[in-house]
Design a protein around this motif. Structure first.
Motif, PDB file in Angstrom:
ATOM      1  N   UNK A  17      26.865  87.712 -65.621  1.00 33.81           N
ATOM      2  CA  UNK A  17      28.162  87.235 -66.117  1.00 33.81           C
ATOM      3  C   UNK A  17      28.093  85.815 -66.663  1.00 33.81           C
ATOM      4  N   UNK A  18      28.909  85.572 -67.674  1.00 35.31           N
ATOM      5  CA  UNK A  18      29.081  84.202 -68.157  1.00 35.31           C
ATOM      6  C   UNK A  18      30.579  83.909 -68.235  1.00 35.31           C
ATOM      7  N   UNK A  19      30.915  82.640 -68.119  1.00 33.48           N
ATOM      8  CA  UNK A  19      32.306  82.203 -68.227  1.00 33.48           C
ATOM      9  C   UNK A  19      32.529  81.632 -69.618  1.00 33.48           C
ATOM     10  N   UNK A  20      33.612  82.060 -70.241  1.00 36.31           N
ATOM     11  CA  UNK A  20      34.036  81.514 -71.529  1.00 36.31           C
ATOM     12  C   UNK A  20      35.502  81.119 -71.383  1.00 36.31           C
ATOM     13  N   UNK A  21      35.981  80.274 -72.293  1.00 36.52           N
ATOM     14  CA  UNK A  21      37.373  79.828 -72.219  1.00 36.52           C
ATOM     15  C   UNK A  21      38.027  79.778 -73.593  1.00 36.52           C
ATOM     16  N   UNK A  22      38.244  80.939 -74.215  1.00 36.32           N
ATOM     17  CA  UNK A  22      38.944  80.905 -75.504  1.00 36.32           C
ATOM     18  C   UNK A  22      40.384  80.427 -75.296  1.00 36.32           C
ATOM     19  N   UNK A  23      40.779  79.441 -76.065  1.00 34.40           N
ATOM     20  CA  UNK A  23      42.118  78.832 -75.958  1.00 34.40           C
ATOM     21  C   UNK A  23      42.433  78.402 -74.529  1.00 34.40           C
TER      22      UNK A  23
END
Length: 108
Positions: A17-23
């Motif tokens: 898993x990876x964490x992303x933060x769109x908006x």
């Protein structure tokens, strides 16, 4: 809002898993053993723990802190202590780009 690029398909490792933060919305992105890319809410509904730090097994991601496993397909926890689901987001692939609109969740 429209879908945003969050990472490349080539950047994803199977079951990592990876964490992303769109908006600014925290989302966990996972490429499963079949090569399907999933996106679910990153925060465990039991203890405010990042699911991107969890363990992937089959079609679930397990919260490392308390052991609740969330379905990558529905967002629903399969065991306690969590009982509330996390949101599941629609993933679009454009070439090598993984695109997610953080305002649109799947109807489960």
């Amino acid at each position: 809002m429209s879908a945003e690029r969050v990472c490349g398909v080539s950047e994803l490792e199977q079951d990592m898993p990876i964490r992303v933060e769109p908006s600014g919305v925290p989302i966990t992105v996972i490429k499963d053993a079949e090569g399907v890319i999933h996106a679910i809410g990153d925060t465990c509904t039991h203890g405010e723990i990042s699911l991107s730090e969890g363990f992937v097994e089959g079609d679930t991601v397990e919260c490392w802190a308390h052991g609740s496993a969330f379905s990558l397909l529905t967002g629903k926890p399969g065991n306690l202590p969590a009982y509330e689901p996390v949101p599941v987001y629609i993933v679009k692939i454009d070439g090598d780009d993984v695109l997610i609109d953080p305002t649109v969740t799947k109807e489960i």
